[in-house]
Enzyme design. Structure first.
Site, PDB file in Angstrom:
ATOM      1  N   GLU A 298       1.643  -9.533   0.635  1.00  0.00           N
ATOM      2  CA  GLU A 298       1.498  -9.219  -0.783  1.00  0.00           C
ATOM      3  C   GLU A 298       0.136  -8.648  -1.159  1.00  0.00           C
ATOM      4  OE1 GLU A 298       2.873 -12.213   0.516  1.00  0.00           O
ATOM      5  OE2 GLU A 298       0.729 -12.505   0.810  1.00  0.00           O
ATOM      6  N   ASP A 340     -15.240  30.319   1.112  1.00  0.00           N
ATOM      7  CA  ASP A 340     -15.925  31.497   0.601  1.00  0.00           C
ATOM      8  C   ASP A 340     -17.247  31.618   1.329  1.00  0.00           C
ATOM      9  OD1 ASP A 340     -14.068  32.157  -1.302  1.00  0.00           O
ATOM     10  OD2 ASP A 340     -15.000  30.954  -2.871  1.00  0.00           O
ATOM     11  N   ASN A 707       1.036 -11.743   9.704  1.00  0.00           N
ATOM     12  CA  ASN A 707       2.349 -12.132   9.191  1.00  0.00           C
ATOM     13  C   ASN A 707       3.357 -12.322  10.312  1.00  0.00           C
ATOM     14  OD1 ASN A 707       1.193 -11.955   6.759  1.00  0.00           O
ATOM     15  ND2 ASN A 707       2.554 -10.406   5.901  1.00  0.00           N
ATOM     16  N   ASP A 739      -6.345 -14.528   4.187  1.00  0.00           N
ATOM     17  CA  ASP A 739      -6.202 -13.171   4.724  1.00  0.00           C
ATOM     18  C   ASP A 739      -6.910 -12.117   3.878  1.00  0.00           C
ATOM     19  OD1 ASP A 739      -4.762 -14.078   6.766  1.00  0.00           O
ATOM     20  OD2 ASP A 739      -2.848 -13.178   6.191  1.00  0.00           O
TER      21      ASP A 739
END
Ligand code: ADP
Ligand code: MG
Length: 894
Positions: A298, A340, A707, A739
């Site tokens: 999340e 340029d 995870n 985390d």
């Protein structure tokens, strides 16, 4: 169609500005043509009438963003869990979940708020400015500070900053499609129009806010600002562009959807299996929720946004302003930079070094200053000729002499400044223009590559034409020699061409000057003034390459990025400078605009990879070049500054405009603005683009591997029939609190040293490309395994409780992740780079650890997180097991 107001009200009275003369208008507005407003008057008016801005819908800031967090799927799941827990009487669980969700929301809010704020600041930095006369001086001010009565200068490429009544017009044309829908530019005049009820489109002595100066230049006086302007009245025309998600954000969003699906699937499977096995329903429900929580990273979207916006701020420090966040990613994939020449690869500090006149070469000394001399005249007559040549060169130019406290300076187009400066070296009296009356002027533009003025000098009308020599030569049929006008024959032409080639081979920028005696000065068309010319002479100037450009080009080569030079200059000049800058390799080609015109699109596509220099091209050619390169699979960055560059800038992958010399139109069409107009800045931006992307990869890798580890611990236990090693609150804590900080620190990591020694990343590269998927799975597998091992070792120890085993598993999981995070700094292995080189990361890891201590040892938290105190021996086992993943992959280097 919209009802368009035709009148302005001032002091409650309806006024038609277009019906008034210029003088009347200026008087009514309490201003002065020569001096403009005084700054005190301007300040008062700004206070009274407010800023010159159109009100826009506000971006979601503040509290709105806070509530946005609650919409996230993850949060919804958790809130449902809370309700169920609360319903079943598990008050502690319910409260803890709510508190953690709140912490997460606050963190997410702080991060996104910061990102939004810096984006808003960015927008402001890219805001347009206006050239106004205040206290008798032309000054540059933010267009939001323009007030009624201000005298405003308009030039080609400007967005008109307010509603104006035109005071002077030099071939001024304005495109008003934003207001009237009419796409054809409208020539503007300054005379009053005596007619009532005139439509906006017919008010040709007015200029309206948001319309676009397509050619020429002029001056206007402001009659209305902000919401009082015509566009301000057409409120529903102002559409705020929605903030678009970047490709990476979209990819992450898709990944998020997949993960949500996976989490629902896992949850239902586990719950079903458990209930079928006869496990208690609430327990299984909790396991399901735990898994769902473990699956979804999340924190990821918020961290991506923060890291992107931090990167954008680093770019600003390096003088590059990103206008669209998505450009950050595209920059990292850039494989060709078309630049340029003049002003971007070179300094745009032109200095005249040679003059060719009367078949003789004159030398100009003294460099970029008013000192020095012009030598070579053999007699008085030639000296006079030289003086007249310099005078004509100065008259036919877009530069002006300024005198302030006895100091003289020249402002304007660098090419014209150079010519004036050369004249001033001889004598400043040359450039005092009072003696001549300018009747009309046809300004320079890169398509025509020439400009001209019609003057009355003494009793004779002349047009003076100045421009690219090859173009003027083809328009000359006579030549002036020793005061006589002779026919331009083959021999004379060849002689001039020879001189030109020798100048070009020395990298000099060359300009020709011609005249044409005219019978009268009225109603002259450009075509007539610039044809059948009398050739007078040539001017050669140097424009030194920027010292840092050469290094940047070298860097591009190493980084697999091709540099292409694009210029309106002579092929010889372009060739010489390209050689000097190391742009042109052995078999590289130089192509001119006319050669380009003869190629079909397919031929161009076939050859474009060999072409390194495009010379004598016009801005419209740039679009073809961009398209041909893109057809060959390149990601193209293209620079530009004028109105005509806009289509190429829009169509390129990265449109780059110039902060100093760029027009509003070019800036609006671009993705990146260079504050210093410098090629090297494009390369810095590319480097930052790569850097940001690599950092995003780093924390994606970290978060997802973490995870995977969490899911596997749980799955192992469920499959092998053990009790759950982790409780939902524990997983939540890891996910949301432990985390987040290290991931953010990874996002702020410094770049790896070989960042610019690799080929560009393919634009459509997936998130898991280049071994990232393998790294996530393999590290996750080991992290999950050691954590599970720690759990069963502690559990089978027998003497202790399940809570003890869970605490050990909890701590092993956290510790192994916090060790693994150092591995994520490097694409190869932890040993290829000083592992502790990132201070943020050390702080983040230490604070994450520090957060774990109360969770294990303070009684109140023990009750909340179902933990027990651990012994030193436990910790030694935990640290030993936790090091395994990093050691294993440190040696296999995969
Ligand atoms: P670039 O920006 O790539 O140098 P330009 O379109 O500005 O290309 O210039 C193309 C050519 O037009 C130059 O080589 C020069 O001969 C001529 N030129 C440029 N500026 C001026 C000027 N202010 N007046 C007259 N001629 C000019
Ligand atoms: Mg130019």
């Amino acid at each position: 169609m919209h009802k368009i107001i035709r009148t302005y009200s001032i002091g409650g009275m309806q006024v038609n500005w277009y019906e008034m003369t210029v003088n009347e208008t200026i008087k009514r507005l309490g201003s002065q043509a020569e001096t403009g407003l005084s700054s005190s008057t301007a300040e008062k008016r700004l206070k009274k009438y407010g800023k010159n801005q159109l009100t826009e819908a506000k971006p979601p800031l503040g509290i709105a963003l806070f509530f946005k967090q609650f919409k996230d799927f993850m949060v919804i799941i958790l809130l449902i869990a809370t309700f169920i827990a609360a319903y079943l009487g598990e008050a502690v669980d319910a409260i803890v979940i709510v508190v953690i969700v709140l912490i997460n929301s606050v963190l997410g809010y702080l991060q996104e708020n910061r990102a939004e704020k810096s984006l808003a600041k960015l927008k402001q930095m890219a805001n347009p400015v206006a050239h106004v006369k205040r206290d008798g001086q032309w000054v540059l001010i933010p267009s939001s500070e323009v007030v009624i009565g201000d005298i405003v200068r308009l030039k080609s490429g400007d967005r008109v900053v307010a509603d104006l009544r035109i005071i002077t017009s030099t071939q001024l044309s304005i495109e008003e499609s934003a207001i009237t829908g009419e796409t054809l530019p409208i020539p503007k005049v300054s005379q009053a129009i005596k007619q009532q009820q005139l439509n906006i489109g017919d008010q040709i002595n007015m200029a309206f806010m948001s319309s676009l100066v397509t050619s020429g230049h002029g001056i206007g006086v402001v009659v209305a600002t902000g919401m009082d302007t015509v566009v301000g009245q057409i409120a529903d025309l102002i559409v705020q562009a929605p903030t678009q998600k970047t490709p990476l954000e979209k990819r992450l969003q898709n990944l998020g959807k997949i993960l949500i699906f996976v989490s629902i699937l896992l949850t239902s499977l586990v719950v079903a299996a458990g209930i079928w096995q006869g496990q208690p329903v609430y327990q299984m429900f909790l396991s399901g929720i735990s898994l769902a929580v473990a699956v979804i990273p999340e924190g990821l979207p918020a961290i991506v946004t923060v890291v992107l916006s931090l990167g954008v701020q680093r770019m600003i420090k390096r003088k590059a302003i990103v206008r669209k966040l998505s450009a950050v990613e595209t920059l990292g994939s850039t494989s060709v930079i078309c630049s340029d020449k003049t002003g971007t690869l070179t300094e745009n500090r032109m200095t005249v070094v040679e003059i060719y006149l009367n078949q003789r070469l004159f030398q100009v000394s003294g460099g970029y200053s008013f000192t020095g001399d012009i030598t070579g005249a053999r007699n008085q007559a030639e000296d006079k000729m030289l003086n007249r040549f310099l005078r004509y060169g100065s008259i036919c130019g877009d530069a002006e002499l300024l005198e302030q406290n006895g100091e003289i300076s020249i402002q304007g187009d660098p090419t014209d400044v150079a010519i004036m400066m050369a004249a001033a070296k001889k004598s400043t009296s040359i450039i005092e223009r009072q003696q001549v009356t300018k009747i009309t002027e046809f300004p320079f533009d890169s398509n025509r590559k020439r400009m001209s003025v019609v003057i009355n000098d003494g009793n004779q009308y002349y047009s003076i034409v100045k421009g690219a020599p090859d173009i003027l030569l083809s328009r000359s049929d006579r030549i002036e020699e020793n005061g006589r006008i002779l026919r331009m024959d083959q021999v004379r032409r060849a002689k001039i061409e020879q001189v030109l080639n020798s100048m070009a081979s020395k990298a000099y920028r060359t300009i020709a000057l011609c005249i044409k005696p005219l019978p009268h000065g009225n109603q002259i068309k450009a075509e007539h003034a610039e044809n059948d010319l009398v050739f007078i002479g040539l001017i050669a100037m140097v424009d030194p390459p920027r010292p840092e450009a050469k290094k940047a080009i070298e860097q591009c080569k190493k980084a697999g990025i091709k540099t292409v030079m694009i210029t309106g200059d002579h092929a010889g000049t372009a060739h010489a400078i390209a050689k000097e800058l190391n742009i042109l390799p052995q078999h590289g080609q130089v192509i001119t605009g006319s050669q380009l015109d003869q190629m079909t699109d397919q031929e161009l596509i076939d050859q474009v990879d060999q072409i390194y220099v495009f010379a004598r091209v016009t801005p419209k050619d740039k679009l073809r070049i961009v398209k041909a390169l893109q057809a060959n699979g390149h990601v193209v960055a293209m620079t530009g500054d004028g109105v005509n560059d806009a289509p190429a800038l829009k169509n390129s992958d990265i449109g780059v405009s110039m902060g100093k010399t760029g027009t509003d139109v070019a800036k609006e069409a671009s993705d990146l603005i260079l504050l210093d107009d410098n090629f090297a800045t494009v390369v810095s931006a590319v480097e930052e683009g790569r850097h940001i992307y690599e950092n995003i990869r780093k924390f994606i890798r970290y978060l997802l591997a973490s995870n995977v580890g969490e899911i596997l611990v749980m799955l192992f236990a469920i499959i092998l029939g053990y009790p759950l090693p982790l409780l939902p609150v524990q997983i939540l804590w890891i996910n949301l609190v432990t985390d987040g900080l290290p991931a953010l620190a990874l996002g702020m990591d410094s770049a790896e040293s070989n960042l610019m020694e690799q080929p560009p990343r393919p634009i459509n590269e997936g998130i898991f490309a280049r071994g990232l998927g393998f790294k996530i799975i393999s590290r996750g597998l080991l992290i999950g395994s050691v954590s599970f091992l720690a759990f069963i070792l502690a559990y089978q120890n027998g003497a202790q409780s399940l809570e003890y085993a869970r605490t050990v598993a909890f701590m092993t999981l956290v510790t192994s992740q916090l060790i693994h995070v150092f591995d994520c700094r490097n694409e190869k292995s932890i040993f290829d780079r000083h592992p502790f080189g990132n201070r943020y990361l050390i702080v983040a890891v230490l604070s994450s650890f520090a957060l774990m201590i109360p969770v294990t040892y303070v009684a109140m938290f023990q009750a909340v997180f179902y933990t027990v105190a651990l012994s030193l021996r436990d910790w030694m086992t935990i640290i030993l097991l936790s090091s395994i993943p990093t050691i294993v992959f440190g040696f296999t280097k995969r």
